[in-house]
Scaffold this motif. Structure first.
Motif, PDB file in Angstrom:
ATOM      1  N   LEU A  40      -3.508  -1.779  -8.155  1.00  0.00           N
ATOM      2  CA  LEU A  40      -3.601  -2.321  -9.508  1.00  0.00           C
ATOM      3  C   LEU A  40      -2.368  -2.040 -10.348  1.00  0.00           C
ATOM      4  CD1 LEU A  40      -5.578  -3.873 -11.306  1.00  0.00           C
ATOM      5  CD2 LEU A  40      -6.515  -1.690 -12.065  1.00  0.00           C
ATOM      6  N   LEU A  41      -1.806  -0.832 -10.235  1.00  0.00           N
ATOM      7  CA  LEU A  41      -0.699  -0.452 -11.110  1.00  0.00           C
ATOM      8  C   LEU A  41       0.681  -0.701 -10.509  1.00  0.00           C
ATOM      9  CD1 LEU A  41      -2.002   2.862 -12.726  1.00  0.00           C
ATOM     10  CD2 LEU A  41      -2.160   0.520 -13.575  1.00  0.00           C
ATOM     11  N   PHE A  42       0.781  -0.775  -9.183  1.00  0.00           N
ATOM     12  CA  PHE A  42       2.089  -0.996  -8.573  1.00  0.00           C
ATOM     13  C   PHE A  42       2.741  -2.296  -9.038  1.00  0.00           C
ATOM     14  CE2 PHE A  42       4.735  -2.479  -4.915  1.00  0.00           C
ATOM     15  CZ  PHE A  42       5.727  -1.519  -5.021  1.00  0.00           C
ATOM     16  N   PRO A  43       2.020  -3.431  -9.106  1.00  0.00           N
ATOM     17  CA  PRO A  43       2.649  -4.652  -9.640  1.00  0.00           C
ATOM     18  C   PRO A  43       3.109  -4.489 -11.091  1.00  0.00           C
ATOM     19  CG  PRO A  43       0.634  -5.194  -8.464  1.00  0.00           C
ATOM     20  CD  PRO A  43       0.655  -3.709  -8.606  1.00  0.00           C
ATOM     21  N   VAL A  44       2.369  -3.735 -11.877  1.00  0.00           N
ATOM     22  CA  VAL A  44       2.769  -3.501 -13.269  1.00  0.00           C
ATOM     23  C   VAL A  44       4.064  -2.703 -13.326  1.00  0.00           C
ATOM     24  CG1 VAL A  44       2.087  -2.464 -15.463  1.00  0.00           C
ATOM     25  CG2 VAL A  44       0.372  -3.600 -14.035  1.00  0.00           C
ATOM     26  N   ALA A  75       2.574 -10.735  -5.691  1.00  0.00           N
ATOM     27  CA  ALA A  75       2.511  -9.397  -5.088  1.00  0.00           C
ATOM     28  C   ALA A  75       1.174  -8.725  -5.383  1.00  0.00           C
ATOM     29  CB  ALA A  75       3.658  -8.535  -5.602  1.00  0.00           C
ATOM     30  N   GLY A  76       0.664  -8.923  -6.607  1.00  0.00           N
ATOM     31  CA  GLY A  76      -0.634  -8.351  -6.956  1.00  0.00           C
ATOM     32  C   GLY A  76      -1.769  -8.945  -6.135  1.00  0.00           C
ATOM     33  N   ILE A  77      -1.726 -10.258  -5.917  1.00  0.00           N
ATOM     34  CA  ILE A  77      -2.763 -10.918  -5.123  1.00  0.00           C
ATOM     35  C   ILE A  77      -2.691 -10.458  -3.670  1.00  0.00           C
ATOM     36  CG2 ILE A  77      -3.564 -13.145  -4.241  1.00  0.00           C
ATOM     37  CD1 ILE A  77      -2.629 -14.384  -6.895  1.00  0.00           C
ATOM     38  N   VAL A  78      -1.477 -10.386  -3.121  1.00  0.00           N
ATOM     39  CA  VAL A  78      -1.303  -9.929  -1.739  1.00  0.00           C
ATOM     40  C   VAL A  78      -1.792  -8.482  -1.592  1.00  0.00           C
ATOM     41  CG1 VAL A  78       0.396  -9.385   0.049  1.00  0.00           C
ATOM     42  CG2 VAL A  78       0.580 -11.518  -1.236  1.00  0.00           C
ATOM     43  N   ILE A 127      -4.275  -9.572 -12.556  1.00  0.00           N
ATOM     44  CA  ILE A 127      -3.665 -10.703 -13.258  1.00  0.00           C
ATOM     45  C   ILE A 127      -3.747 -10.503 -14.771  1.00  0.00           C
ATOM     46  CG2 ILE A 127      -3.922 -13.163 -13.774  1.00  0.00           C
ATOM     47  CD1 ILE A 127      -4.694 -13.578 -10.862  1.00  0.00           C
ATOM     48  N   VAL A 128      -4.912 -10.071 -15.263  1.00  0.00           N
ATOM     49  CA  VAL A 128      -5.074  -9.863 -16.704  1.00  0.00           C
ATOM     50  C   VAL A 128      -4.098  -8.802 -17.207  1.00  0.00           C
ATOM     51  CG1 VAL A 128      -6.648  -8.982 -18.475  1.00  0.00           C
ATOM     52  CG2 VAL A 128      -7.466 -10.640 -16.798  1.00  0.00           C
TER      53      VAL A 128
END
Length: 270
Positions: A40-44, A75-78, A127-128
């Motif tokens: 959850l936080l890595f894409p952020v 990247a978040g979806i993957v 995504i949010v």
């Protein structure tokens, strides 16, 4: 004198079992801090880090954070689908959880319904959070009008394809210890060659051809059509967003992924 047989206990309905399993999957995920941070936080962290360092103009008034929004959501979806599914299922197979579940009266379909519910919840949350950070920190322009519909179907098809691929890839890991080392490089390579972390036209041509075989490239391309102006479509290999091709390829990967799952999924280690 005969003794009356004890009354039979009715088993819960399939729908109730699926809802219960979905709740279990969500609780297990959000109680594991490592999974929450990485997924959850890595894409952020990627968006904040690369968006701050690579703040330059790509043409047509588009800066790197605006361009990168499609890539970081990809990247978040993957991460929520392919990586998360492959690593967690491999771990549950290795520690005997899958074997134990297969021996219960629970319908096997409920297990997969629970996994899909987890992917949906984590994908939506990712995504949010990314959109909020993008708007508040970098002033990202959000999609408008019909772009939201494109955003929705590209995300659904892409997440479905990557989820099925992740379930199939879970069979490559021999045990829970090797799962992350096996799956994470596969996901990172797919993301790099698919233009997730850089403009896709900067990827060598032969790697673009390799990326076109897999769903991640088409997921990222479909999301770029949502966040970027049509003038930047000329930088795509075909000179357009090819949304029809995006839908066809992602749909085909859903079918291929399902077939791979049927052929490769195991409830216990070999």
């Amino acid at each position: 004198m005969t003794t009356a047989a004890p009354p039979r206990t009715a088993l819960p309905s399939v729908g109730r079992v699926c809802r219960t399993r979905a709740g279990v999957e969500l609780k297990e995920f959000f109680r594991q801090r490592e999974s929450v941070v990485f997924t959850l936080l890595f894409p952020v962290i990627l968006l904040l880090g690369l968006g701050a360092v690579l703040d330059y103009d790509l043409g047509s008034g588009v800066d790197f954070p605006q361009y990168f929004m499609a890539g970081v959501i990809t990247a978040g979806i993957v991460g929520a689908s392919l990586q998360n599914m492959a690593i967690h299922i491999a771990g549950e197979r290795s520690d005997g959880t899958l074997k134990a579940l297969a021996g219960t009266p629970m319908p096997k379909s409920a297990y997969f319904v629970g996994k899909v519910a987890q992917v949906v919840a984590v994908t939506l949350a990712t995504i949010v959070v990314l959109l909020l950070v993008g708007v508040l920190v970098f002033g990202i322009d959000l999609p408008s009008g019909s772009d939201w519909l494109t955003f929705a179907w590209v995300t659904v098809l892409g997440a479905a394809a990557c989820t099925l691929l992740g379930i199939a890839v879970s069979s490559l890991a021999r045990n829970s210890r090797s799962a992350s080392a096996t799956v994470t490089p596969i996901a990172l390579v797919l993301e790099f060659v698919s233009g997730v972390f850089m403009p896709f036209d900067q990827v060598p041509g032969w790697l673009q051809d390799v990326a076109a075989v897999f769903p991640v490239k088409w997921l990222a391309q479909g999301l770029r059509s949502v966040f970027l102006p049509d003038s930047l479509a000329a930088r795509e290999p075909a000179g357009s967003w090819e949304l029809g091709t995006v839908a066809i390829v992602l749909g085909l990967w859903c079918v291929v992924g399902l077939l791979l799952c049927v052929r490769t999924f195991r409830w216990q280690d070999r």
